[in-house]
Design a protein around this motif. Structure first.
Motif, PDB file in Angstrom:
ATOM      1  N   GLY A 343      12.514   0.719   2.360  1.00 52.88           N
ATOM      2  CA  GLY A 343      11.263   1.312   1.622  1.00 52.88           C
ATOM      3  C   GLY A 343       9.760   1.245   2.294  1.00 52.88           C
ATOM      4  N   LEU A 344       9.729   0.315   3.464  1.00 55.80           N
ATOM      5  CA  LEU A 344       8.535   0.003   3.965  1.00 55.80           C
ATOM      6  C   LEU A 344       8.511   0.991   5.206  1.00 55.80           C
ATOM      7  N   PRO A 345       7.222   1.308   5.562  1.00 53.75           N
ATOM      8  CA  PRO A 345       7.080   1.783   6.796  1.00 53.75           C
ATOM      9  C   PRO A 345       7.171   0.811   8.048  1.00 53.75           C
ATOM     10  N   ASP A 346       7.350   1.064   9.270  1.00 57.01           N
ATOM     11  CA  ASP A 346       7.535   0.178  10.264  1.00 57.01           C
ATOM     12  C   ASP A 346       6.355  -0.403  10.556  1.00 57.01           C
ATOM     13  N   SER A 347       5.414   0.184  10.271  1.00 60.67           N
ATOM     14  CA  SER A 347       4.043  -0.581  10.832  1.00 60.67           C
ATOM     15  C   SER A 347       3.690  -1.446   9.941  1.00 60.67           C
ATOM     16  N   ASP A 348       4.167  -1.465   8.727  1.00 52.53           N
ATOM     17  CA  ASP A 348       3.934  -2.634   7.473  1.00 52.53           C
ATOM     18  C   ASP A 348       4.538  -3.828   8.108  1.00 52.53           C
ATOM     19  N   ALA A 351       7.653  -5.517   6.425  1.00 51.96           N
ATOM     20  CA  ALA A 351       8.961  -4.865   6.744  1.00 51.96           C
ATOM     21  C   ALA A 351       9.607  -5.869   7.587  1.00 51.96           C
TER      22      ALA A 351
END
Length: 653
Positions: A343-348, A351
């Motif tokens: 549920g999180l973007p790869d840039s976070d 994650a």
């Protein structure tokens, strides 16, 4: 004379490259075996994924090739007859023998899918409208199912079909609707190859040498990138010197090379009929096995000596239960971290942290699963060894066990998990193997009603009252069995073992042998009462040694009335002074009893403290194997009270 096949696992620590004569270490050898397993797995997975369809599974189930001939028994030959092959990766050289290993692996996966498909089709064809099967539905299902399908398999497939129906509103049409293509194990089945790829031979007592061609690189481009390796193996102690070694299976466990080595030992098949002495075993939840010995008399009566044989693995079962709970916790944590990371973007940055936590939970989950498998396997072989030792000590020619196909887990989910988590199937496989080596037959008998009726009276018509303990007859329970007609009062599993023994000995003419597996099964139920009789005394009566008389017998003089005895009294004649005040005790020190303590005996004492056996578990409570000589003696001559039938009010009072 027959052949008994078993598999022993050993490790290859190093190898010698025959071309240059230099040795390679454990990690280099593991890398090269891993490259070979990777090539085999890639080719096998490609074949399975391409032919995982209902039409191809139906063709394989028919067992007939395109030319009308019956498919060969060997998997790689059957796939080549059908034309189901896979090309090698581009730029990689793979020999024909390596292709055989891949095709054999794929054939086994597809044939397993054919078996699952047949079970699924039988369940769907007899699917009840309301979801609950009646007796007629069960009979129709049993007629369509292949032989040997247990109730656990039926329950698992039924839940799978019910979940699919709830999700899509219809029944599945084929196995491919329920499952995707199965994964192929990372292993090399050298049994599909010949001497151009592998060979094995003995190199002295307890040692063998495995020769196999291994790739020198991850992507070998020519035959020059393959070389012969000689792997020295140390055989386990249970592999006999006269055993014939077969082509093994290579796999990687960590950074080590594991060699699963099949070997064959010549044995004489034990007859399934014509037995007089038998050992009956009953399954339990915590008490894994409870048994008793029985003998068939000339008059057709079954008698037993009344001893209870027990293999109590409560401590091991509790450990397995804790491991299963830990495994479920790790699986839930892995799924939770995976869902959060998705549920999180790869840039976070979170994650990556969640992905690392999920990978860690996955690794721990695999370790716990491997520990559970190892403990289940060890427990199964331990219980089987104990059962065979008991049969050998009691001179029993056959072992009767309950048919696993008639056993099912019912009731609460916790009880179902404990029951389904047992290693009964592995115990039966190990028992059949070890009993064959000892010349003992293993026969399964129907299990319905063995714990419900009395084994001593009524021939299966008198029901038992189940209580929690012998001193609590008015309470409901399951551990103890009391008969209101003949006053039978004993452990419930012990009573069931008596009935299993009687069913096996009285129904020997109903034994059927499966041609494929060689397993013996009793198809009919023949009831009979079991009588408890005594065994004769095995120790001979000691006779006094005669001595030559040299003179007249001396007469003992009469004792004087005033003469005092020098023997210390058993009880003090005067009270001892308090400990705070000094002084000597008036009667001296208390007399000590120097007589040795008589060791208790009997089945009750056998379960009070753990005994050390050949089982391998020091914390398992198991009855020791005692060799008993002599036949059964006559029954007891004690007058027995008139049997009184318990009324329903007495049972539940």
């Amino acid at each position: 004379m027959g052949q008994l096949t078993a598999t022993a696992t050993c490790a290859a620590m190093s190898a010698t490259v025959e071309a240059g004569g230099h040795r390679v270490g454990e990690r280099v050898l593991a890398a090269r075996v891993g490259w070979l397993a990777g090539l085999v797995g890639q080719l096998a997975a490609q074949i399975v994924a391409e032919h995982w369809t209902g039409a191809d599974l139906a063709v394989l189930a028919a067992g007939v090739g395109p030319d009308g001939r019956v498919l060969p028994a060997k998997g790689w030959m059957a796939l080549r007859r059908l034309g189901w092959t896979a090309p090698a990766p581009a730029g990689v050289y793979v020999s024909d023998r390596v292709r055989r290993c891949a095709e054999e692996e794929a054939a086994r996966a597809l044939r397993l899918g054919v078996y699952r498909r047949e079970v699924l089709q039988a369940i769907v064809a007899t699917w009840p409208g309301d979801g609950r099967r009646a007796d007629a539905d069960w009979r129709a299902l049993r007629e369509l199912l292949p032989a040997g399908v247990t109730n656990a398999v039926i329950a698992n497939r039924t839940r799978q079909v019910r979940a699919y129906q709830h999700a899509y509103g219809r029944l599945p049409g084929d196995l491919t609707d329920l499952e995707t293509a199965p994964a192929v194990a990372a292993q090399v089945l050298l049994a599909a190859a010949d001497r151009q790829l592998t060979s094995i031979g003995r190199d002295g007592p307890g040692r063998a040498v495995l020769r196999v061609q291994l790739p020198l690189t991850a992507r070998p481009g020519s035959p020059a990138d393959w070389a012969w390796h000689a792997l020295p193996l140390t055989l386990p102690a249970h592999v006999a010197d006269h055993a014939r070694l077969c082509a093994p299976t290579l796999r990687i466990a960590g950074h080590r090379v594991r060699v699963d080595l099949p070997h064959r030992v010549p044995v004489t098949p034990a007859p399934a009929r014509g037995h007089q002495v038998a050992l009956g075993l009953d399954w339990g939840v915590n008490t894994l096995l409870t048994g008793t010995v029985g003998r068939l008399t000339d008059t057709g009566r079954v008698v037993t000596d009344g001893r209870m044989l027990r293999y109590d693995a409560t401590a091991v079962s509790a450990k397995l239960h804790r491991l299963r709970q830990h495994r479920e916790h790790l699986a839930a944590r892995r799924d939770h971290h995976t869902a959060l990371a998705a549920g999180l973007p790869d840039s976070d940055a979170r994650a990556g942290h969640l992905t690392a936590l999920a990978a860690r939970a996955t690794t721990e989950h695999e370790h716990v699963c491997a520990r559970i498998r190892h403990l289940n396997k060890t427990l199964a072989w331990s219980a089987a060894r104990w059962a065979v030792d008991q049969a050998v000590a009691l001179h029993a020619g056959v072992v009767y066990v309950e048919d696993l196909a008639t056993l099912a887990a019912r009731g609460r989910r916790k009880g179902n998990a404990r029951l389904s988590g047992q290693v009964r199937g592995k115990v039966v496989d190990a028992l059949v193997h070890l009993a064959a080596k000892a010349g003992i037959a293993v026969v399964t008998v129907p299990a319905r009603g063995t714990s419900r009726y009395c084994p001593r009276c009524g021939q299966g018509r008198t029901e038992l009252a189940h209580t929690p303990a012998p001193d609590r007859p008015g309470e409901r329970g399951w551990k103890w069995a009391i008969c209101g007609r003949c006053r039978l009062n004993l452990d419930r599993d012990h009573a069931a073992a008596m009935r299993i023994t009687a069913r096996g000995l009285l129904a020997q003419h109903h034994v059927r042998t499966d041609r494929t597996t060689g397993r013996h099964t009793i198809t009919a139920v023949v009831e009979g009462d079991v009588a408890t009789v005594r065994r004769p005394t095995t120790h001979p009566t000691r006779q006094p040694t005669p001595r030559a008389k040299t003179g007249p017998t001396r007469k003992r003089p009469p004792a004087s009335a005033g003469k005092l005895s020098h023997r210390a009294p058993d009880r003090r004649t005067a009270p001892a002074p308090p400990a705070s005040t000094g002084g000597q005790r008036p009667a001296g020190q208390a007399p000590k009893n120097h007589h040795p303590r008589v060791a208790a005996s009997g089945p009750a004492h056998d379960h009070l403290k753990p005994r050390h056996h050949r089982t391998g578990f020091h914390h398992v409570r198991a009855t020791p194997a005692i060799t008993l000589t002599g036949d059964y003696g006559p029954g007891t001559t004690r007058p027995r009270p008139h049997p009184k039938r318990l009324t329903p009010s007495d049972k539940h009072r």
